[in-house]
Scaffold this motif. Structure first.
Motif, mmCIF file in Angstrom:
data_model
loop_
_atom_site.group_PDB
_atom_site.id
_atom_site.type_symbol
_atom_site.label_atom_id
_atom_site.label_comp_id
_atom_site.label_asym_id
_atom_site.label_seq_id
_atom_site.Cartn_x
_atom_site.Cartn_y
_atom_site.Cartn_z
ATOM 1 N N SER A 42 0.817 -1.218 0.000
ATOM 2 C CA SER A 42 0.000 0.000 0.000
ATOM 3 C C SER A 42 0.853 1.272 0.000
ATOM 4 O O SER A 42 0.313 2.383 -0.029
ATOM 5 C CB SER A 42 -0.955 0.004 1.193
ATOM 6 O OG SER A 42 -0.229 0.022 2.402
ATOM 7 N N ASP A 43 2.182 1.130 0.007
ATOM 8 C CA ASP A 43 3.087 2.273 -0.094
ATOM 9 C C ASP A 43 2.779 2.999 -1.414
ATOM 10 O O ASP A 43 2.554 2.360 -2.431
ATOM 11 C CB ASP A 43 4.531 1.755 -0.083
ATOM 12 C CG ASP A 43 5.549 2.851 -0.256
ATOM 13 O OD1 ASP A 43 5.889 3.152 -1.423
ATOM 14 O OD2 ASP A 43 6.024 3.383 0.754
ATOM 15 N N PRO A 44 2.750 4.343 -1.407
ATOM 16 C CA PRO A 44 2.397 5.082 -2.626
ATOM 17 C C PRO A 44 3.264 4.735 -3.847
ATOM 18 O O PRO A 44 2.751 4.588 -4.952
ATOM 19 C CB PRO A 44 2.584 6.547 -2.225
ATOM 20 C CG PRO A 44 2.455 6.561 -0.739
ATOM 21 C CD PRO A 44 2.958 5.234 -0.273
ATOM 22 N N THR A 45 4.565 4.587 -3.653
ATOM 23 C CA THR A 45 5.439 4.234 -4.769
ATOM 24 C C THR A 45 5.148 2.817 -5.248
ATOM 25 O O THR A 45 5.108 2.552 -6.451
ATOM 26 C CB THR A 45 6.923 4.356 -4.356
ATOM 27 O OG1 THR A 45 7.161 5.662 -3.845
ATOM 28 C CG2 THR A 45 7.850 4.100 -5.531
ATOM 29 N N ALA A 46 4.936 1.910 -4.311
ATOM 30 C CA ALA A 46 4.615 0.529 -4.668
ATOM 31 C C ALA A 46 3.313 0.472 -5.463
ATOM 32 O O ALA A 46 3.223 -0.240 -6.474
ATOM 33 C CB ALA A 46 4.520 -0.333 -3.412
ATOM 34 N N LYS A 47 2.322 1.222 -5.025
ATOM 35 C CA LYS A 47 1.041 1.264 -5.738
ATOM 36 C C LYS A 47 1.215 1.827 -7.148
ATOM 37 O O LYS A 47 0.664 1.299 -8.111
ATOM 38 C CB LYS A 47 0.023 2.112 -4.974
ATOM 39 C CG LYS A 47 -0.683 1.388 -3.880
ATOM 40 C CD LYS A 47 -1.741 2.297 -3.291
ATOM 41 C CE LYS A 47 -2.734 1.476 -2.507
ATOM 42 N NZ LYS A 47 -3.824 2.292 -2.000
ATOM 43 N N ALA A 48 1.979 2.909 -7.257
ATOM 44 C CA ALA A 48 2.184 3.551 -8.557
ATOM 45 C C ALA A 48 2.879 2.621 -9.546
ATOM 46 O O ALA A 48 2.642 2.696 -10.752
ATOM 47 C CB ALA A 48 2.989 4.834 -8.389
ATOM 48 N N LEU A 49 3.732 1.737 -9.032
ATOM 49 C CA LEU A 49 4.471 0.817 -9.897
ATOM 50 C C LEU A 49 3.819 -0.557 -9.985
ATOM 51 O O LEU A 49 4.403 -1.487 -10.541
ATOM 52 C CB LEU A 49 5.919 0.698 -9.420
ATOM 53 C CG LEU A 49 6.726 2.000 -9.499
ATOM 54 C CD1 LEU A 49 8.116 1.806 -8.921
ATOM 55 C CD2 LEU A 49 6.814 2.485 -10.937
ATOM 56 N N GLY A 50 2.634 -0.695 -9.445
ATOM 57 C CA GLY A 50 1.895 -1.951 -9.543
ATOM 58 C C GLY A 50 2.534 -3.097 -8.793
ATOM 59 O O GLY A 50 2.378 -4.261 -9.177
ATOM 60 N N PHE A 51 3.234 -2.811 -7.704
ATOM 61 C CA PHE A 51 3.923 -3.848 -6.941
ATOM 62 C C PHE A 51 2.937 -4.831 -6.310
ATOM 63 O O PHE A 51 1.921 -4.442 -5.751
ATOM 64 C CB PHE A 51 4.781 -3.225 -5.831
ATOM 65 C CG PHE A 51 5.388 -4.233 -4.900
ATOM 66 C CD1 PHE A 51 6.488 -4.977 -5.282
ATOM 67 C CD2 PHE A 51 4.847 -4.459 -3.643
ATOM 68 C CE1 PHE A 51 7.046 -5.918 -4.428
ATOM 69 C CE2 PHE A 51 5.389 -5.393 -2.781
ATOM 70 C CZ PHE A 51 6.490 -6.122 -3.177
ATOM 71 N N VAL A 52 3.264 -6.121 -6.452
ATOM 72 C CA VAL A 52 2.517 -7.188 -5.778
ATOM 73 C C VAL A 52 3.523 -8.143 -5.155
ATOM 74 O O VAL A 52 4.646 -8.286 -5.638
ATOM 75 C CB VAL A 52 1.586 -7.966 -6.744
ATOM 76 C CG1 VAL A 52 0.447 -7.099 -7.223
ATOM 77 C CG2 VAL A 52 2.358 -8.522 -7.916
ATOM 78 N N THR A 53 3.142 -8.768 -4.065
ATOM 79 C CA THR A 53 4.059 -9.693 -3.382
ATOM 80 C C THR A 53 4.115 -11.053 -4.063
ATOM 81 O O THR A 53 5.014 -11.837 -3.805
ATOM 82 C CB THR A 53 3.650 -9.875 -1.907
ATOM 83 O OG1 THR A 53 2.303 -10.349 -1.868
ATOM 84 C CG2 THR A 53 3.780 -8.575 -1.138
ATOM 85 N N ASP A 54 3.155 -11.334 -4.949
ATOM 86 C CA ASP A 54 3.120 -12.607 -5.676
ATOM 87 C C ASP A 54 2.921 -12.303 -7.162
ATOM 88 O O ASP A 54 1.852 -11.855 -7.574
ATOM 89 C CB ASP A 54 1.980 -13.481 -5.148
ATOM 90 C CG ASP A 54 1.933 -14.857 -5.780
ATOM 91 O OD1 ASP A 54 2.741 -15.135 -6.704
ATOM 92 O OD2 ASP A 54 1.088 -15.650 -5.369
ATOM 93 N N ALA A 55 3.964 -12.534 -7.962
ATOM 94 C CA ALA A 55 3.932 -12.201 -9.381
ATOM 95 C C ALA A 55 2.810 -12.913 -10.130
ATOM 96 O O ALA A 55 2.304 -12.401 -11.127
ATOM 97 C CB ALA A 55 5.278 -12.533 -10.028
ATOM 98 N N SER A 56 2.382 -14.074 -9.650
ATOM 99 C CA SER A 56 1.312 -14.800 -10.335
ATOM 100 C C SER A 56 -0.022 -14.055 -10.240
ATOM 101 O O SER A 56 -0.948 -14.336 -10.999
ATOM 102 C CB SER A 56 1.173 -16.215 -9.764
ATOM 103 O OG SER A 56 0.720 -16.165 -8.425
ATOM 104 N N LYS A 57 -0.122 -13.078 -9.341
ATOM 105 C CA LYS A 57 -1.353 -12.293 -9.182
ATOM 106 C C LYS A 57 -1.289 -10.964 -9.945
ATOM 107 O O LYS A 57 -2.238 -10.190 -9.903
ATOM 108 C CB LYS A 57 -1.617 -12.031 -7.700
ATOM 109 C CG LYS A 57 -1.900 -13.309 -6.935
ATOM 110 C CD LYS A 57 -2.120 -13.041 -5.478
ATOM 111 C CE LYS A 57 -2.351 -14.365 -4.760
ATOM 112 N NZ LYS A 57 -2.438 -14.203 -3.326
#
Length: 105
Positions: A42-57
């Motif tokens: 939920s970090d703003p940078t993570a959200k902006a870059l579409g970060f997910v903890t599981d690449a399959s999702k």
């Protein structure tokens, strides 16, 4: 009192230092990586870059795209988490993904 150092002593100490410095760097890198807090999705940078903890999702990720195969991942093969050049000061899971993914060479 003046102390003279022989060339042999200087070369010997230089060789010892050259052998020890990489080991110290590796130890400090491991210690630093172990102390990094995990990146919050939920970090703003993570959200902006579409970060997910599981690449399959991640809808845009290809099967071989995950943090552990990214050039930005600072860990080595087999590390569960490691630092990331994009998310400085945070660790990312090896199975994670974001839009900045680039093939590790």
């Amino acid at each position: 009192m003046q102390h003279k150092m022989s060339r042999r002593l200087i070369v010997k100490n230089g060789l010892i230092a050259t052998a020890i410095l990489p080991v110290l760097g590796l130890i400090s890198r491991i210690a630093v990586a172990a102390g990094l807090p995990p990146l919050d999705p939920s970090d703003p940078t993570a959200k902006a870059l579409g970060f997910v903890t599981d690449a399959s999702k991640a809808p845009n990720a290809k099967p071989n795209q995950k943090c552990s195969t990214c050039a930005q991942f600072q860990g080595k093969a087999g590390d569960a988490t490691a630092g990331c050049n994009i998310f400085a000061g945070k660790s990312v899971p090896a199975a994670g993904w974001c839009m900045v993914w680039a093939q590790k060479t």
